[in-house]
Design an enzyme around this catalytic site. Structure first.
Site, short mmCIF file in Angstrom:
data_model
loop_
_atom_site.label_atom_id
_atom_site.label_comp_id
_atom_site.label_asym_id
_atom_site.label_seq_id
_atom_site.Cartn_x
_atom_site.Cartn_y
_atom_site.Cartn_z
N ASN A 7 -13.53 11.31 9.88
CA ASN A 7 -12.16 11.55 9.74
C ASN A 7 -11.53 13.06 9.57
OD1 ASN A 7 -9.81 9.74 9.35
ND2 ASN A 7 -9.56 10.75 7.27
N HIS A 56 -1.97 3.36 1.15
CA HIS A 56 -2.06 2.52 2.21
C HIS A 56 -2.33 1.06 1.95
CE1 HIS A 56 -3.03 6.29 4.60
NE2 HIS A 56 -4.15 6.37 3.79
N LYS A 69 -11.54 13.46 0.10
CA LYS A 69 -12.48 13.27 0.98
C LYS A 69 -12.85 14.76 1.88
CE LYS A 69 -10.30 9.92 3.41
NZ LYS A 69 -9.13 9.79 2.32
#
Length: 454
Positions: free
Chosen positions: A135, A181, A112
């Site tokens: 982010n 996650h 990302k």
């Protein structure tokens, strides 16, 4: 309206400032101490806040709550808000209500940040008025107060997407989905995948969805045939089973077609000047190139900007050379998938430094690459038993260290001219280091110390 902002980091303070700028009353609450720079921003704006705990009675007065991405759904304060029926949104959702800019939103388990920074770099170098947020450490909401950009390039985690409802990116990019996650998603890959795919939930025929056609999990969970969005799949290969918007014909040449399936003419763009290393970065570059073409950049502009890009630290970053050996810092590789990409992308013998806090890793996918490319494995962790069991019979040489300086010195001794020493841990860093940045900085410092000894 009365807003309560939970969490006073970059995103929370940005959301507070935006909500106030739009005429709402705001209260900020953080379970932890608030950093001085964020306290100063709140005080300067005369926004009330508390730190070191949540006053539930105050929080439950909110008409709407903006939640930090780091607060899990199971947190007691969230459960109380759910019982009351208070709407809970993310900073991205709030910011999306107030911007007229075209948002290019990028998500995926791995890649990302690189793809976001590269896309931003391509647009900025070509003269477009573009902002960077999400982010990568910059609040979109705070930038939207002025809303001075024509484009925003956003890195979005699944946590940031969880609380979006009406956010509609002009371009959504999904790079890959691999298990990560899962503790936040009831240990369900399907729930995690659906969180990632929220990035497309409001897209329509005026929007674009760029996604990795080589990723089986995306194929499994994306209801492509049911969506009106213009789909632009990409691949490392020219695949007959897809109308591809982008693919590689050579190691460093892509073909781009923004109207896939309509017999439009493909154009060639060279990636030869890109400094990025590895197969996953070829995917990241292709996704960024497709974003750039949608923004109107021509091939010569893209090729020139690729050459001047420098990736964020700790992501397959060349930090030094010593006695003909290159030292590459990939400390951000905190899971098996990221380490796989690193090992796969380096085509010379590797002295591999790995290990740390194991997250339930299954190393079996790394064993074939380790057997064919790794001449020595240096385990760097308090508990290296799982690495020893997985690779002891696979690599010619394995040894253990518990300090970065020792690991780098041993790696330098084992490497020959032309080899690469690769820090790609496949693990979290918390046994010996503060975080992956600390681990990467210590690696770079140890490499610099080698060079100083000469």
């Amino acid at each position: 309206m009365h807003y309560v902002i939970l969490g006073a980091g970059e995103s929370g303070v940005g959301a507070a400032l935006l909500a106030q700028a739009k005429g709402h009353t705001v209260f900020v609450s953080d379970q932890s101490p608030i950093q001085p720079k964020y306290q100063a921003k709140l005080r300067n704006a005369n926004i009330r806040f508390e730190e070191g705990g949540h006053t539930l009675a105050e929080i439950l007065t909110a008409d709407e709550v903006v939640k930090s991405p780091g607060i899990p759904e199971k947190a007691a304060v969230i459960q109380e808000l759910r019982k009351k029926g208070t709407p809970i949104i993310s900073e991205i959702e709030l910011a999306g209500r107030y911007t007229r800019a075209r948002c290019i939103a990028i998500t995926g388990t791995n890649g990302k940040t690189t793809t976001t920074l590269l896309t931003y770099h391509l647009l900025k170098e070509s003269g477009l008025n573009v902002g960077l947020a999400g982010n990568v450490g910059y609040s979109l909401a705070e930038q939207v107060i002025a809303d001075a950009h024509d484009y925003y390039v956003l890195e979005l985690s699944s946590f940031q997407l969880d609380d979006t409802y009406d956010f509609q990116p002009w371009v959504a990019v999904l790079l890959n989905i691999t298990p990560d996650h899962l503790d936040r998603y009831d240990y369900s890959l399907e729930q995690y995948a659906k969180a990632k795919l929220r990035i497309t939930q409001n897209q329509d025929s005026s929007n674009f969805f760029i996604y990795n056609a080589d990723d089986e999990t995306i194929q499994r969970y994306y209801p492509g045939a049911l969506r009106p969005v213009r789909q632009l799949p990409f691949s490392l290969h020219h695949r007959p089973d897809f109308h591809l918007a982008g693919y590689y014909t050579e190691e460093d040449e892509v073909r781009v077609d923004l109207l896939p399936g309509f017999y439009s003419k493909t154009e060639a763009i060279s990636t030869a000047a890109s400094p990025l290393i590895g197969q996953h970065n070829r995917q990241n570059a292709l996704a960024a190139i497709l974003c750039a073409r949608l923004a109107g950049l021509e091939a010569p502009q893209i090729e020139a900007a690729l050459a001047s890009f420098r990736n964020a630290d700790h992501r397959l970053q060349l930090v030094g050379e010593h006695n003909g050996v290159r030292f590459i810092n990939d400390s951000k590789a905190t899971n098996v998938e990221a380490a796989w990409y690193a090992l796969d992308g380096i085509r010379v013998p590797i002295v591999w430094i790995a290990g740390g806090t194991d997250k339930g890793n299954d190393y079996s996918s790394l064993q074939p690459l380790a057997e064919s490319r790794v001449k020595a494995l240096i385990c760097l962790g308090l508990d290296n038993e799982k690495l020893r069991a997985s690779f002891g019979s696979v690599v010619p040489h394995l040894e253990e260290t518990q300090s970065m300086a020792a690991a780098v010195q041993r790696a330098a001794a084992l490497a020959a001219p032309g080899d690469v020493v690769l820090l790609s841990p496949a693990c979290a860093s918390f046994d010996l280091f503060q975080n992956y940045e600390d681990r990467g900085r210590q690696f770079a410092a140890a490499v610099a110390a080698l060079e100083a000894e000469v």
